[in-house]
Scaffold this motif. Structure first.
Motif, short mmCIF file in Angstrom:
data_model
loop_
_atom_site.label_atom_id
_atom_site.label_comp_id
_atom_site.label_asym_id
_atom_site.label_seq_id
_atom_site.Cartn_x
_atom_site.Cartn_y
_atom_site.Cartn_z
N GLY A 1 10.22 -4.64 -0.45
CA GLY A 1 9.58 -5.56 -1.37
C GLY A 1 8.39 -6.28 -0.77
N HIS A 2 7.85 -7.21 -1.53
CA HIS A 2 6.70 -8.05 -1.21
C HIS A 2 5.61 -7.26 -0.49
N CYS A 3 4.83 -6.55 -1.27
CA CYS A 3 3.85 -5.61 -0.73
C CYS A 3 2.42 -6.12 -0.84
N SER A 4 1.52 -5.38 -0.19
CA SER A 4 0.09 -5.50 -0.42
C SER A 4 -0.48 -4.09 -0.33
N PHE A 5 -1.78 -3.95 -0.60
CA PHE A 5 -2.37 -2.62 -0.69
C PHE A 5 -3.67 -2.53 0.09
N ALA A 6 -3.98 -1.33 0.57
CA ALA A 6 -5.22 -1.13 1.32
C ALA A 6 -5.65 0.33 1.23
N LYS A 7 -6.95 0.55 1.40
CA LYS A 7 -7.51 1.89 1.50
C LYS A 7 -7.48 2.35 2.96
N SER A 8 -7.47 3.66 3.17
CA SER A 8 -7.60 4.21 4.52
C SER A 8 -8.99 3.89 5.04
N PRO A 9 -9.23 4.01 6.37
CA PRO A 9 -10.54 3.68 6.92
C PRO A 9 -11.70 4.41 6.27
N ASP A 10 -11.48 5.66 5.83
CA ASP A 10 -12.57 6.40 5.19
C ASP A 10 -12.59 6.23 3.67
N GLY A 11 -11.67 5.44 3.14
CA GLY A 11 -11.65 5.14 1.71
C GLY A 11 -11.09 6.20 0.81
N THR A 12 -10.49 7.26 1.38
CA THR A 12 -10.01 8.38 0.56
C THR A 12 -8.53 8.28 0.20
N GLU A 13 -7.79 7.41 0.85
CA GLU A 13 -6.35 7.31 0.61
C GLU A 13 -5.95 5.88 0.24
N ASP A 14 -4.85 5.79 -0.50
CA ASP A 14 -4.28 4.49 -0.87
C ASP A 14 -2.97 4.29 -0.12
N TRP A 15 -2.79 3.09 0.42
CA TRP A 15 -1.60 2.78 1.21
C TRP A 15 -0.94 1.52 0.71
N ILE A 16 0.39 1.52 0.73
CA ILE A 16 1.18 0.33 0.41
C ILE A 16 1.76 -0.21 1.70
N ILE A 17 1.65 -1.51 1.90
CA ILE A 17 2.22 -2.20 3.05
C ILE A 17 3.33 -3.10 2.51
N TYR A 18 4.52 -3.03 3.07
CA TYR A 18 5.66 -3.75 2.51
C TYR A 18 6.64 -4.13 3.61
N HIS A 19 7.61 -4.95 3.27
CA HIS A 19 8.66 -5.23 4.25
C HIS A 19 9.98 -4.66 3.77
N ALA A 20 10.89 -4.45 4.72
CA ALA A 20 12.23 -3.97 4.42
C ALA A 20 13.23 -4.71 5.30
N LYS A 21 14.46 -4.76 4.87
CA LYS A 21 15.50 -5.39 5.66
C LYS A 21 15.88 -4.50 6.84
N LYS A 22 16.28 -5.14 7.94
CA LYS A 22 16.67 -4.39 9.12
C LYS A 22 18.08 -3.82 9.01
N SER A 23 18.87 -4.35 8.10
CA SER A 23 20.24 -3.85 7.90
C SER A 23 20.67 -4.17 6.48
N THR A 24 21.84 -3.71 6.12
CA THR A 24 22.37 -3.99 4.78
C THR A 24 23.03 -5.37 4.72
N LYS A 25 23.17 -6.02 5.85
CA LYS A 25 23.78 -7.33 5.90
C LYS A 25 22.87 -8.35 5.22
N PRO A 26 23.40 -9.21 4.34
CA PRO A 26 22.57 -10.22 3.69
C PRO A 26 21.83 -11.09 4.71
N GLY A 27 20.56 -11.38 4.42
CA GLY A 27 19.77 -12.20 5.33
C GLY A 27 18.31 -11.82 5.26
N TRP A 28 17.50 -12.50 6.09
CA TRP A 28 16.05 -12.32 6.04
C TRP A 28 15.48 -11.73 7.33
N GLU A 29 16.26 -10.90 8.01
CA GLU A 29 15.75 -10.17 9.17
C GLU A 29 15.01 -8.94 8.64
N ARG A 30 13.66 -8.93 8.74
CA ARG A 30 12.88 -7.87 8.10
C ARG A 30 11.78 -7.35 9.02
#
Length: 361
Positions: free
Chosen positions: A296-325
């Motif tokens: 979740g909680h993403c942002s977006f950017a183009k590749s250095p040459d502008g030809t590709e689209d990339w999503i930057i996001y975070h993920a949890k480090k485990s299935t255990k409830p919490g905010w370790e990401r």
């Protein structure tokens, strides 16, 4: 002529042809294997942290985040290798924004940089005092120094600024020459942080002033947005593609593995974004797997040459409830209707080709 006299030449002709075909095939295979062997890759995650924000300007990627009571900015030519984190603002010792600095975003308007963020007057939970504010750079340097422009009004009565409502994850939208603010908020301030979150929009007079009352454009009502401990919509991010405008947001609980992304699409870019009916919801558009959790909680950017689209996001480090990401990124494509196709999260440690144009940096 004796037909048998044709057998030897014909045999050798076929043999040479087969050899030539085999050699060409082998040569192509070797070339592909060689290319694969020298192809530069990276693996996720690329860093610890959460709520990643990336913006590219003049050939550099600037990331923005919070930690240790302040806000940092980093600079790098590579999307996969964030630069050194430099603290550009420290929370004051007193005031509405002294604690709980969350999810800052760095934007550039009119020759200056602006950082939108959430903070509170009291540390720790319950997180009932979160409000949104903005910092303004004194020059065109993203590393500051910054002037605190104060709290943004996120309520229903612009004439009484004391009626500001709980608000986080504020992000700007530029559309048809106008500027808007979009954020996650509560219908009313409450004594508990177990309060449903919605998405709101308001007009802006300039990058540091909201000039209208808020309008609710999304609530967690779909089956894929509900069913857990708390129904919420948060982390809205603007994504534009050709003649389409989207808001990609996070839903479900941020501390659980079910955290995921939903999408609002403006029916027509000439339609008023302040009208909730003009936004069409769909989702989930990106969600976890049995190997990657709580994306979740993403942002977006183009590749250095502008030809590709990339999503930057975070993920949890485990299935255990919490905010370790941790922070991850991967390329995405576009569907025939012009909407984004984020695919599925790439598992930890699986090689991903570096963004196009980054190979020689």
């Amino acid at each position: 002529m004796n037909p048998k006299s044709l057998v030897v030449p014909l045999f050798y002709g076929l043999l040479l042809s087969a050899c030539a075909f085999s050699c060409v095939g082998t040569s192509q295979q070797q070339a592909e294997e060689s290319k694969a062997a020298t192809e530069k890759t990276f693996t996720n995650p690329i860093a610890d942290g959460a709520d990643p924000w990336v913006i590219r300007k003049d050939g550099y990627y600037y990331t923005c985040g919070s930690g240790r009571g302040g806000i940092y900015v980093s600079k790098s030519k590579k999307l996969t290798e964030p630069g050194e984190r430099v603290v550009v603002w420290k929370a004051p010792e007193s005031g509405w924004n002294r604690s709980n600095v969350w999810a800052p975003e760095l934007h550039f308007f009119g020759g200056k940089w602006y950082i939108y963020y959430a903070a509170a007057k009291k540390p720790g939970g319950p997180f009932i005092f979160q409000r949104s504010g903005v910092l303004e750079s004194v020059s065109d340097d993203p590393f500051g120094p910054y002037t605190d422009r104060g709290m943004l009004y996120t309520g229903d009565n612009l004439q009484d600024t004391a009626t500001v409502k709980w608000a986080i994850d504020l992000t700007p939208l530029e559309l048809n020459g106008r500027l808007y603010a979009i954020w996650s908020g509560w219908e009313e301030n409450a004594p508990t942080d177990k309060t449903k979150q919605h998405l709101y929009i308001a007009r802006m007079q300039n990058p540091w002033t909201i000039s209208s009352n808020r309008v609710k454009i999304s609530s967690p009502v779909e089956l894929w947005e509900t069913g857990g401990e708390l129904d919420l919509n948060e982390g809205p991010q603007v994504l534009k593609h050709k003649d389409r405008v989207f808001i990609v947001y996070s839903t479900r609980e941020s501390w659980l593995k079910e955290y995921r992304l939903g999408q609002l699409a403006l029916t027509d870019t000439l339609q008023d974004p302040m009208q909730a009916k003009n936004w069409i919801k769909s989702g989930p558009v990106f969600q976890g797997t049995d190997q990657v959790f709580g994306v979740g909680h993403c942002s977006f950017a183009k590749s250095p040459d502008g030809t590709e689209d990339w999503i930057i996001y975070h993920a949890k480090k485990s299935t255990k409830p919490g905010w370790e990401r941790d922070i991850r990124l991967q390329p995405y494509t576009w569907k025939a209707d012009g909407s984004p196709d984020f695919g599925v999260p790439v598992p930890t440690g699986v090689p991903v080709k570096v963004p196009s144009g980054e190979e020689d940096l």
